[in-house]
Design an enzyme around this catalytic site. Structure first.
Site, PDB file in Angstrom:
ATOM      1  N   THR A 125       0.803  -1.240   0.000  1.00 42.72           N
ATOM      2  CA  THR A 125       0.000   0.000   0.000  1.00 42.72           C
ATOM      3  C   THR A 125       0.831   1.284   0.000  1.00 42.72           C
ATOM      4  OG1 THR A 125      -0.159  -0.157   2.414  1.00 42.72           O
ATOM      5  CG2 THR A 125      -2.006  -1.035   1.149  1.00 42.72           C
ATOM      6  N   TYR A 182       1.186   1.804  -8.081  1.00 42.73           N
ATOM      7  CA  TYR A 182       0.258   1.202  -7.116  1.00 42.73           C
ATOM      8  C   TYR A 182      -1.098   0.950  -7.791  1.00 42.73           C
ATOM      9  CZ  TYR A 182      -3.176   1.132  -3.301  1.00 42.73           C
ATOM     10  OH  TYR A 182      -4.228   0.812  -2.471  1.00 42.73           O
ATOM     11  N   TRP A 234      -9.225   6.276   0.351  1.00 43.77           N
ATOM     12  CA  TRP A 234      -8.789   7.140   1.466  1.00 43.77           C
ATOM     13  C   TRP A 234      -9.159   6.532   2.827  1.00 43.77           C
ATOM     14  CZ3 TRP A 234      -9.666  13.061   0.216  1.00 43.77           C
ATOM     15  CH2 TRP A 234      -9.184  13.340  -1.054  1.00 43.77           C
TER      16      TRP A 234
HETATM   17  N1  LIG Z   1      -5.117   2.771   2.906  1.00 46.65           N
HETATM   18  C1  LIG Z   1      -5.847   3.363   1.974  1.00 46.65           C
HETATM   19  O1  LIG Z   1      -6.018   4.597   1.977  1.00 46.65           O
HETATM   20  C2  LIG Z   1      -6.508   2.546   0.905  1.00 46.65           C
HETATM   21  C3  LIG Z   1      -7.266   3.207  -0.082  1.00 46.65           C
HETATM   22  C4  LIG Z   1      -7.887   2.444  -1.063  1.00 46.65           C
HETATM   23  C5  LIG Z   1      -7.768   1.067  -1.071  1.00 46.65           C
HETATM   24  N2  LIG Z   1      -7.000   0.462  -0.110  1.00 46.65           N
HETATM   25  C6  LIG Z   1      -6.887  -1.000  -0.147  1.00 46.65           C
HETATM   26  O2  LIG Z   1      -7.477  -1.509   1.038  1.00 46.65           O
HETATM   27  C7  LIG Z   1      -6.815  -2.715   1.429  1.00 46.65           C
HETATM   28  C8  LIG Z   1      -6.398  -2.633   2.894  1.00 46.65           C
HETATM   29  O3  LIG Z   1      -5.531  -1.509   3.046  1.00 46.65           O
HETATM   30  P1  LIG Z   1      -4.871  -1.135   4.443  1.00 46.65           P
HETATM   31  O4  LIG Z   1      -4.764   0.336   4.508  1.00 46.65           O
HETATM   32  O5  LIG Z   1      -5.548  -1.897   5.518  1.00 46.65           O
HETATM   33  O6  LIG Z   1      -3.384  -1.726   4.194  1.00 46.65           O
HETATM   34  P2  LIG Z   1      -2.211  -1.914   5.246  1.00 46.65           P
HETATM   35  O7  LIG Z   1      -2.541  -1.249   6.534  1.00 46.65           O
HETATM   36  O8  LIG Z   1      -0.949  -1.533   4.528  1.00 46.65           O
HETATM   37  O9  LIG Z   1      -2.219  -3.491   5.509  1.00 46.65           O
HETATM   38  C9  LIG Z   1      -1.777  -4.421   4.568  1.00 46.65           C
HETATM   39  C10 LIG Z   1      -1.269  -5.632   5.310  1.00 46.65           C
HETATM   40  O10 LIG Z   1      -0.828  -6.608   4.356  1.00 46.65           O
HETATM   41  C11 LIG Z   1       0.428  -7.123   4.774  1.00 46.65           C
HETATM   42  N3  LIG Z   1       1.171  -7.682   3.649  1.00 46.65           N
HETATM   43  C12 LIG Z   1       1.995  -7.045   2.776  1.00 46.65           C
HETATM   44  N4  LIG Z   1       2.511  -7.916   1.899  1.00 46.65           N
HETATM   45  C13 LIG Z   1       2.013  -9.143   2.220  1.00 46.65           C
HETATM   46  C14 LIG Z   1       2.191 -10.438   1.692  1.00 46.65           C
HETATM   47  N5  LIG Z   1       3.005 -10.676   0.649  1.00 46.65           N
HETATM   48  N6  LIG Z   1       1.519 -11.469   2.259  1.00 46.65           N
HETATM   49  C15 LIG Z   1       0.705 -11.270   3.324  1.00 46.65           C
HETATM   50  N7  LIG Z   1       0.504 -10.055   3.885  1.00 46.65           N
HETATM   51  C16 LIG Z   1       1.154  -9.006   3.329  1.00 46.65           C
HETATM   52  C17 LIG Z   1       1.112  -5.911   5.381  1.00 46.65           C
HETATM   53  O11 LIG Z   1       2.225  -6.283   6.157  1.00 46.65           O
HETATM   54  P3  LIG Z   1       3.467  -5.234   6.247  1.00 46.65           P
HETATM   55  O12 LIG Z   1       2.917  -3.993   6.886  1.00 46.65           O
HETATM   56  O13 LIG Z   1       4.458  -5.982   7.100  1.00 46.65           O
HETATM   57  O14 LIG Z   1       3.925  -4.986   4.838  1.00 46.65           O
HETATM   58  C18 LIG Z   1      -0.029  -5.319   6.202  1.00 46.65           C
HETATM   59  O15 LIG Z   1      -0.151  -5.939   7.459  1.00 46.65           O
HETATM   60  C19 LIG Z   1      -5.659  -2.895   0.440  1.00 46.65           C
HETATM   61  O16 LIG Z   1      -6.056  -3.763  -0.589  1.00 46.65           O
HETATM   62  C20 LIG Z   1      -5.455  -1.512  -0.135  1.00 46.65           C
HETATM   63  O17 LIG Z   1      -4.882  -1.539  -1.423  1.00 46.65           O
HETATM   64  C21 LIG Z   1      -6.375   1.159   0.883  1.00 46.65           C
END
Ligand SMILES: NC(=O)c1ccc[n+]([C@@H]2O[C@H](COP(=O)([O-])OP(=O)(O)OC[C@H]3O[C@@H](n4cnc5c(N)ncnc54)[C@H](OP(=O)(O)O)[C@@H]3O)[C@@H](O)[C@H]2O)c1
Length: 285
Positions: free
Chosen positions: A61, A124, A149
């Site tokens: 992310t 991304y 967001w």
């Molecule tokens: N955050 C936003 O604003 C946003 C906006 C739109 C969509 N999204 C989508 O919403 C979803 C959740 O986002 P989030 O903000 O909760 O993300 P996040 O806080 O970054 O959490 C992602 C988790 O996935 C883990 N991870 C990374 N690589 C991995 C792998 N190869 N195998 C297993 N686990 C792995 C990360 O571990 P590490 O931290 O150790 O890498 C982290 O614990 C994602 O699909 C993201 O693309 C997010």
């Protein structure tokens, strides 16, 4: 319902855990216990645990870092999603995959619905779009939820603004990128509603309404009663490696067409989040 959550230590993963604990049987996994880029491990985990639903909350992310580490972004966001989809199809398991508003270029002032063509501007966004495409190609019982967001339990824009307010009384915030701040609690609520159905496919899932990052910051300070001067700046004045969409607002059309509930407004959700955060801070004191 027996639910496997991968990426359970992330922002969304923690919210799913908080809301589903005691209500569903949860299997929580994150890296290094499970690496979604490793097909054999994914297959071994799902075949051993036999969940009814797999939720992919894991992702790469870091939007800025992805510009320099394209291979990892694609491995996690595209191939990781495909691995999970392949195994879920093999075991007839429902699969929830999360995507993003950054699949759009934002070159319009009209909200995008699920029938609009994506055109991501940054690595991304491109890697997330490939994740969607690969999941769709695998087929099976999948739901793809595009959100935006996000804020919840973890590092996010709201927490950054509140932290900055401890040491600053004025800030410059980008005022020409529009989107919809979305509370993880509300996303999980929509997700839970969807997995009870067999209405598989692509959904836009964000809070309602839209704003700029600058409006978002102002609202955070207004709701927390902080006297912060927020100065609007343009994207050009705040250069970043990854190109972001100008107007990535999403119409949650598929939820509405299906007669499912959409989330509340982003302002109401933010108020709820800030109240929850302040209660938790008081408990920690
Ligand atoms: N955050 C936003 O604003 C946003 C906006 C739109 C969509 N999204 C989508 O919403 C979803 C959740 O986002 P989030 O903000 O909760 O993300 P996040 O806080 O970054 O959490 C992602 C988790 O996935 C883990 N991870 C990374 N690589 C991995 C792998 N190869 N195998 C297993 N686990 C792995 C990360 O571990 P590490 O931290 O150790 O890498 C982290 O614990 C994602 O699909 C993201 O693309 C997010």
């Amino acid at each position: 319902m027996k639910i496997l959550v991968v990426g359970s230590n992330g922002q969304l993963g923690k919210e799913i855990t908080r809301q589903f604990e005691g209500k569903h049987e949860l299997i929580l996994k994150d890296i290094p216990a499970i690496d979604i880029t490793d097909y054999a491990s994914v297959e071994a985990l799902i075949s051993a645990t036999k969940p009814a639903v797999v939720i992919n909350a894991a992702a790469y992310t870091n939007v800025e870092k992805a510009e320099e580490d394209e291979a990892t972004a694609y491995r996690v966001n595209a191939l990781g999603a495909q691995n999970l989809a392949l195994v879920c199809r093999k075991f007839d398991t429902k699969f929830v995959h999360i995507s993003t508003d950054y699949v759009f270029d934002g070159a319009t002032d009209v909200a995008y619905d699920e029938f609009d063509a994506p055109n991501p501007l940054c690595v991304y966004g491109k890697s997330k779009l490939w994740g969607e495409k690969l999941v769709e190609q695998v087929g099976g019982a999948y739901y793809i939820l595009r959100t935006a967001w996000l804020y919840g339990e973890g590092p996010n824009f709201v927490r950054t603004m509140l932290k900055l307010s401890e040491t600053r009384d004025q800030l410059k915030v980008v005022a020409d990128q529009y989107g919809t701040p979305t509370y993880t609690k509300d996303l999980v609520w929509v997700l839970e509603q969807l997995i009870q159905t067999e209405f598989y496919g692509l959904y836009h899932a964000s809070n309602q309404g839209s704003c700029t990052w600058c409006d978002f910051a102002q609202k955070i300070f207004e709701l927390t009663g902080k006297a912060m001067k927020v100065e609007p700046v343009t994207t050009a004045e705040y250069p970043q490696k990854a190109k972001r969409p100008h107007h990535a607002v999403m119409d949650n059309k598929m939820l509405k067409l299906r007669g499912l509930d959409v989330m509340r407004t982003w302002e109401a959700a933010l108020q709820d989040y800030l109240e929850t955060e302040s209660k938790q801070l008081k408990t920690k004191d």
